[in-house]
Design a protein around this motif. Structure first.
Motif, PDB file in Angstrom:
ATOM      1  N   GLY A 260       0.815  -1.207   0.000  1.00 43.07           N
ATOM      2  CA  GLY A 260       0.000   0.000   0.000  1.00 43.07           C
ATOM      3  C   GLY A 260       0.850   1.259   0.000  1.00 43.07           C
ATOM      4  N   VAL A 261       0.159   2.393   0.063  1.00 43.18           N
ATOM      5  CA  VAL A 261       0.839   3.687   0.078  1.00 43.18           C
ATOM      6  C   VAL A 261       0.225   4.557   1.165  1.00 43.18           C
ATOM      7  CG1 VAL A 261       1.552   3.716  -2.345  1.00 43.18           C
ATOM      8  CG2 VAL A 261      -0.723   4.555  -1.726  1.00 43.18           C
ATOM      9  N   LEU A 262       1.051   5.445   1.710  1.00 47.20           N
ATOM     10  CA  LEU A 262       0.598   6.463   2.651  1.00 47.20           C
ATOM     11  C   LEU A 262       0.724   7.803   1.940  1.00 47.20           C
ATOM     12  CD1 LEU A 262      -0.263   7.492   5.456  1.00 47.20           C
ATOM     13  CD2 LEU A 262       2.145   7.412   6.133  1.00 47.20           C
ATOM     14  N   LEU A 263      -0.397   8.515   1.809  1.00 47.78           N
ATOM     15  CA  LEU A 263      -0.423   9.797   1.125  1.00 47.78           C
ATOM     16  C   LEU A 263      -0.549  10.906   2.163  1.00 47.78           C
ATOM     17  CD1 LEU A 263      -2.942   8.896  -1.747  1.00 47.78           C
ATOM     18  CD2 LEU A 263      -0.454   8.609  -1.719  1.00 47.78           C
ATOM     19  N   VAL A 362      -3.519  -1.166   0.757  1.00 45.22           N
ATOM     20  CA  VAL A 362      -3.979  -0.150   1.711  1.00 45.22           C
ATOM     21  C   VAL A 362      -3.564   1.238   1.225  1.00 45.22           C
ATOM     22  CG1 VAL A 362      -3.839   0.672   4.093  1.00 45.22           C
ATOM     23  CG2 VAL A 362      -3.824  -1.786   3.613  1.00 45.22           C
ATOM     24  N   VAL A 363      -4.550   2.120   1.114  1.00 49.78           N
ATOM     25  CA  VAL A 363      -4.285   3.518   0.804  1.00 49.78           C
ATOM     26  C   VAL A 363      -4.697   4.335   2.020  1.00 49.78           C
ATOM     27  CG1 VAL A 363      -4.721   5.458  -0.737  1.00 49.78           C
ATOM     28  CG2 VAL A 363      -4.728   3.126  -1.644  1.00 49.78           C
ATOM     29  N   ARG A 381       5.907  -1.097   6.398  1.00 50.16           N
ATOM     30  CA  ARG A 381       4.472  -0.915   6.652  1.00 50.16           C
ATOM     31  C   ARG A 381       3.761  -0.612   5.333  1.00 50.16           C
ATOM     32  NH1 ARG A 381       5.162  -2.907  11.734  1.00 50.16           N
ATOM     33  NH2 ARG A 381       6.177  -1.418  13.132  1.00 50.16           N
ATOM     34  N   PHE A 382       4.334   0.347   4.585  1.00 52.28           N
ATOM     35  CA  PHE A 382       3.817   0.722   3.265  1.00 52.28           C
ATOM     36  C   PHE A 382       4.953   0.591   2.246  1.00 52.28           C
ATOM     37  CE2 PHE A 382       1.211   3.087   6.297  1.00 52.28           C
ATOM     38  CZ  PHE A 382      -0.076   2.827   5.835  1.00 52.28           C
ATOM     39  N   ASP A 383       4.578   0.396   0.996  1.00 52.16           N
ATOM     40  CA  ASP A 383       5.593   0.342  -0.055  1.00 52.16           C
ATOM     41  C   ASP A 383       6.237   1.706  -0.260  1.00 52.16           C
ATOM     42  OD1 ASP A 383       5.224  -2.414  -0.866  1.00 52.16           O
ATOM     43  OD2 ASP A 383       3.289  -1.785  -1.640  1.00 52.16           O
ATOM     44  N   GLU A 384       5.429   2.750  -0.129  1.00 49.99           N
ATOM     45  CA  GLU A 384       5.941   4.091  -0.386  1.00 49.99           C
ATOM     46  C   GLU A 384       5.101   5.109   0.373  1.00 49.99           C
ATOM     47  OE1 GLU A 384       8.868   5.846  -1.286  1.00 49.99           O
ATOM     48  OE2 GLU A 384       8.766   4.408  -2.948  1.00 49.99           O
TER      49      GLU A 384
END
Length: 494
Positions: A260-263, A362-363, A381-384
């Motif tokens: 997922g990614v964290l924005l 997960v976004v 935790r997140f890919d990016e």
């Protein structure tokens, strides 16, 4: 080790209290019965609060509405014959002082007996005093193979012919539903089946109903794609390179599913829009998590809800799980007023993020990076982690174009995009959209077509949110310069 092998091992090694988490009482009891008949010579006794004991004509209805008497019955069964006691929904009574004491006494008295006590329940609700006595195992929902076998059996009974490929597609689509629900759904589909029907869409509607009933997750409609977002070139390219990441081709290639990614970024920079666009771009269902609904007033219920959320998301995989404003739920500030509930929920969620194998992308979005816990930002935790900064002049031009093409698909080129872009420094994408809407309102009131000047007047009346949120923007820009986050846009001045 599958569930059947694990339960068989526990029974052989004389684990007295086995606590089984399941939503499928009938299916687990069928498996227990089959396992005992094939591998053991035990007598099975079933108990529930309303009907008491069942399964042996000598003790029909014994211990009705009396959980303590149900345990005393087990204690007084002195014969050497191996026995299995199945107690349905017994977790509801395990917090009573007399029941706790009786269970602890039984754990000592029957330690070397040939008895096993299986507690069937839908929730993990074990008192602290009994945690060292209970062995907890989870009975998972049926696998694709089990669903496929059940569908073949049902179709044979109903004398309906489906192609083998369609049956396999249906089995995949039904993943995440209990067997009984699948049976009812199949009967419903077959009774109203027409050649033009898309059975997979009908099954998706069935899943939507189940998830809606939980009041934790919701299937979220999506209509935007990545082309509807102005700017964010790095983010778009990153996503497009992974557009086939959940396909069988990717699996056969040996490619692991992305996590997922964290924005992160202030409001209005396109974080929520990006979550919706990812779902459409990848052709995956979009589940939205309302973080606030995870936290309940009853002790232990919040932890149960986060486990349910995880189970539902994995059951609906492959899918996109959108968690909006995660910083508000899991802030870095300590909170001693909730008896550690937030911390326990956070740890459960973090563990799942790190260890999940199911194809759930997960976004998570966050407005204020200052509140994010360091554990959430750790690699793995997140890919990016992407920083969605305020758009530069080129991106503002693109955002104006996207919104004006939507509002006026034939005449959008009549508007002076270059000038509008030059006077909106510090504006977010949402504020640019709102300035167009304000200009349209003015012209509509005056009963004429709106022009560039109407938008300019609206812009002049705006105070961009970024003017009041410089601390957050400056901190995120510092993170980007240090490489802690990745820029979502190709050319942003730092």
């Amino acid at each position: 080790m599958n569930f059947e092998d694990e339960l068989k091992l526990l029974l052989k090694t004389r684990h007295l209290f086995i606590y089984i988490l399941t939503d499928e009482e009938e299916r687990i009891e069928h498996l227990i019965s089959k396992l005992i008949n094939n591998s053991f010579s035990s007598t099975i006794y079933y108990w529930d609060f309303i009907d008491g004991y069942q399964g042996n004509p000598n003790y029909i209805n014994h211990a009705q509405r009396n959980p303590l008497e149900a345990l005393e019955f087990i204690e007084n069964m002195t014969s050497e014959t191996p026995k299995i006691f199945v107690l349905r929904d017994f977790s509801s009574f395990m917090h009573e002082k007399s029941v706790i004491r009786k269970i602890r006494n039984l754990s000592r008295k029957l330690r070397n007996s040939r008895s096993n006590i299986l507690i069937l329940t839908q929730e993990l609700n074990i008192p602290i005093l009994l945690k060292d006595i209970m062995t907890v195992i989870e009975f998972s929902l049926p696998s694709i193979r089990e669903i496929h076998l059940e569908l073949v059996r049902l179709l044979n009974i109903l004398e309906v012919n489906f192609s083998s490929n369609l049956i396999l597609d249906l089995a995949v689509a039904y993943k995440g539903l209990p067997i009984e629900r699948i049976r009812r759904s199949m009967c419903k589909l077959i009774s109203s089946y027409r050649i033009e029907d898309n059975l997979l869409d009908l099954i998706l509607e069935e899943k939507k109903q189940i998830i809606k009933q939980t009041e934790i997750l919701e299937f979220y409609p999506f209509s935007n794609n990545l082309d509807d977002i102005g700017g964010l070139d790095n983010l778009k390219n990153w996503l497009k390179r992974r557009s086939e990441c959940f396909s069988n081709k990717a699996i056969n290639y040996g490619l692991p599913s992305p996590k997922g990614v964290l924005l992160v970024g202030i409001q209005g920079t396109g974080k929520s829009l990006s979550a919706k666009a990812i779902s459409r771009e990848w052709k995956l269902p979009l589940l939205r998590l309302d973080i606030g609904k995870l936290f309940a007033g009853i002790v232990g219920e919040s932890e149960a809800r986060v486990r349910m959320m995880i189970r539902l998301a994995e059951a609906s995989s492959p899918c996109v799980l959108w968690i909006d404003e995660i910083d508000k739920a899991f802030s870095g500030t300590s909170n001693n007023r909730d008896s550690g509930t937030t911390s326990r929920v956070f740890v459960t969620f973090l563990t799942w993020l790190s260890e999940k194998k199911s194809p759930v992308f997960v976004v998570a979005t966050a407005n204020n990076c200052m509140y994010l816990r360091p554990e959430l930002l750790r690699k793995g935790r997140f890919d990016e982690i992407f920083f969605l900064d305020l758009p530069n002049i080129r991106e503002r031009n693109s955002i104006f174009k996207v919104h004006l093409m939507s509002a006026r698909p034939l005449t959008w080129h009549d508007y002076d995009l270059n000038y509008l872009s030059s006077i909106t420094e510090g504006f977010s994408g949402a504020e640019i959209q709102q300035s167009i809407i304000e200009g349209m309102h003015k012209a509509f009131y005056e009963k004429r077509e709106f022009i560039t000047l109407d938008i300019v007047d609206a812009i002049n009346d705006f105070i961009p949110l970024s003017f009041t949120d410089q601390v957050t923007i400056s901190e995120l820009q510092r993170w980007a310069s240090l490489g802690k986050v990745r820029l979502a846009s190709k050319s942003v001045e730092i």
